[in-house]
Design a protein around this motif. Structure first.
Motif, short mmCIF file in Angstrom:
data_model
loop_
_atom_site.label_atom_id
_atom_site.label_comp_id
_atom_site.label_asym_id
_atom_site.label_seq_id
_atom_site.Cartn_x
_atom_site.Cartn_y
_atom_site.Cartn_z
N ARG A 23 9.39 4.46 -12.99
CA ARG A 23 10.26 5.04 -11.87
C ARG A 23 9.86 5.97 -12.58
O ARG A 23 10.69 6.80 -13.96
CB ARG A 23 10.89 4.68 -11.67
CG ARG A 23 11.12 3.35 -10.03
CD ARG A 23 12.59 3.52 -10.15
NE ARG A 23 13.63 2.93 -11.46
CZ ARG A 23 14.55 2.54 -10.83
NH1 ARG A 23 14.91 1.64 -9.36
NH2 ARG A 23 15.53 2.55 -11.92
N LYS A 30 4.04 7.47 -17.11
CA LYS A 30 4.52 6.96 -17.10
C LYS A 30 3.37 6.03 -17.38
O LYS A 30 3.14 5.32 -17.58
CB LYS A 30 5.08 6.31 -15.12
CG LYS A 30 6.21 6.91 -15.00
CD LYS A 30 6.43 7.21 -13.53
CE LYS A 30 5.43 7.50 -12.31
NZ LYS A 30 5.24 8.52 -12.19
N ASN A 99 4.85 1.27 -5.09
CA ASN A 99 5.49 1.27 -4.04
C ASN A 99 5.01 1.95 -2.14
O ASN A 99 5.23 2.57 -1.57
CB ASN A 99 7.00 2.67 -3.41
CG ASN A 99 6.82 3.05 -4.69
OD1 ASN A 99 5.40 4.01 -5.18
ND2 ASN A 99 7.37 4.34 -4.52
N THR A 140 4.71 1.27 -11.79
CA THR A 140 4.86 2.58 -12.18
C THR A 140 4.89 3.44 -10.56
O THR A 140 3.98 2.74 -9.40
CB THR A 140 3.89 3.36 -13.37
OG1 THR A 140 2.25 3.86 -12.25
CG2 THR A 140 3.33 3.03 -14.14
N ASN A 142 7.10 6.42 -8.09
CA ASN A 142 7.45 7.64 -7.26
C ASN A 142 8.27 7.79 -6.02
O ASN A 142 7.58 8.05 -5.40
CB ASN A 142 6.27 8.77 -7.65
CG ASN A 142 7.55 10.07 -6.98
OD1 ASN A 142 7.97 10.04 -7.34
ND2 ASN A 142 7.10 11.18 -7.86
N TRP A 143 9.95 7.93 -6.98
CA TRP A 143 10.23 6.91 -5.71
C TRP A 143 10.34 8.15 -4.29
O TRP A 143 9.67 7.12 -2.81
CB TRP A 143 12.32 6.93 -5.66
CG TRP A 143 12.88 5.88 -6.10
CD1 TRP A 143 14.26 5.74 -6.62
CD2 TRP A 143 12.14 4.27 -6.07
NE1 TRP A 143 13.95 4.80 -7.44
CE2 TRP A 143 13.05 3.78 -7.53
CE3 TRP A 143 11.33 3.39 -5.78
CZ2 TRP A 143 12.98 2.30 -7.31
CZ3 TRP A 143 10.70 2.68 -6.00
CH2 TRP A 143 12.11 1.70 -6.21
N ARG A 156 11.68 -5.75 -6.15
CA ARG A 156 12.71 -4.84 -7.01
C ARG A 156 13.32 -6.83 -7.93
O ARG A 156 13.40 -6.68 -9.21
CB ARG A 156 13.50 -4.80 -6.26
CG ARG A 156 13.22 -3.73 -5.40
CD ARG A 156 14.05 -2.84 -5.44
NE ARG A 156 14.95 -2.58 -4.54
CZ ARG A 156 15.01 -2.81 -2.89
NH1 ARG A 156 13.91 -2.28 -2.69
NH2 ARG A 156 15.67 -3.47 -2.44
N TRP A 162 13.88 -1.89 -15.48
CA TRP A 162 13.30 -0.60 -14.75
C TRP A 162 13.89 0.22 -15.87
O TRP A 162 14.87 0.20 -16.86
CB TRP A 162 14.25 -0.11 -13.82
CG TRP A 162 13.98 -1.20 -12.67
CD1 TRP A 162 14.31 -2.59 -12.54
CD2 TRP A 162 13.50 -1.47 -12.26
NE1 TRP A 162 13.82 -3.05 -10.96
CE2 TRP A 162 12.84 -2.10 -10.66
CE3 TRP A 162 11.93 -0.17 -11.24
CZ2 TRP A 162 12.11 -2.50 -9.45
CZ3 TRP A 162 11.11 -0.43 -10.01
CH2 TRP A 162 10.70 -1.38 -9.52
N ASP A 164 13.05 4.69 -15.82
CA ASP A 164 13.40 5.76 -15.56
C ASP A 164 13.49 7.05 -16.53
O ASP A 164 13.74 6.99 -17.35
CB ASP A 164 14.68 6.05 -14.40
CG ASP A 164 15.24 5.46 -13.77
OD1 ASP A 164 14.41 5.35 -12.70
OD2 ASP A 164 16.07 4.54 -13.46
#
Length: 222
Positions: A23, A30, A99, A140, A142-143, A156, A162, A164
């Motif tokens: 993330r 990433k 995501n 990979t 990006n929230w 998840r 995970w 960051d």
């Protein structure tokens, strides 16, 4: 440049066959990180760019029409998708912007990411594809990227580790710019590089309500 000493843990996860999630903001490295690891391990790397328009066929495979010169008839040939191809051949696979996955796409990965490590091709005679021992999966994301959503619980819970990732510290990013950019056979001046990074950090630390773009390391290098 591993400022937080995370690489030893990543190497352990690779050796254990873990599914890994990275993330971080756009352009922080990433996918580049996985590309360098694949080179180090001498593994072929496939990349699946997940978008709002990605379809199951791209991941699993599809039947395509093919004219048979001998029988003079139109036949259908199965073409493996990027996930199935990677599983069969022991490639590494990066799912970029994971995501972006909707529920239908996410369900394709469930059996691949748990203890079964296989996938059933309902569209192709219910063929069961088992993952090669060397197959590795990296997600990979990006929230806060526009158009994305938080991965569902099933995905998840199937990510074993995970990580960051962030942009480099100002000093390290300055050094990177000096090393990677050349004018008259030498890197740009430290003071100039530092100012460039400082401007980027002002954008990165702004109030999200200002809706300004991220200034990634990739952009700085350009």
């Amino acid at each position: 440049i591993d400022e937080v000493n995370v690489l030893p843990i990543i190497h352990k996860c690779i050796n254990l066959g873990f599914n890994m999630g990275f993330r971080g903001p756009t352009g922080c490295g990433k996918t580049y990180l996985v590309q360098q690891l694949a080179k180090q391990y001498n593994k072929k790397l496939s990349i699946l760019n997940m978008t709002a328009d990605t379809e199951v066929e791209e991941i699993k495979g599809r039947l395509v029409p093919e004219y048979n010169q001998d029988t003079k008839e139109l036949e259908f040939k199965w073409i493996n998708g990027v996930l199935v191809e990677a599983m069969l051949n022991g490639y590494w696979l990066v799912v970029e912007e994971a995501n972006f996955m909707n529920e239908e796409l996410a369900s394709v990965f469930y059996s691949v990411m748990d203890h079964r490590r296989n996938i059933q091709l309902d569209e192709h005679k219910n063929e069961l594809i088992k993952a090669h021992d060397d197959f590795r999966l990296f997600l990979t994301m990006n929230w806060g990227y526009k158009g994305t959503t938080m991965p569902n619980d099933a995905i998840r819970n199937r990510v074993d580790a995970w990580f960051d990732l962030k942009y480099l510290s100002q000093d390290k990013e300055t050094e990177l710019l000096m090393e990677r950019t050349t004018i008259d056979d030498k890197g740009i001046d430290r003071e100039i590089a530092y100012k460039i990074v400082d401007i980027a950090n002002q954008f990165r630390n702004r109030d999200p309500s200002e809706n300004l773009p991220d200034i990634s390391t990739r952009i700085l290098l350009r």
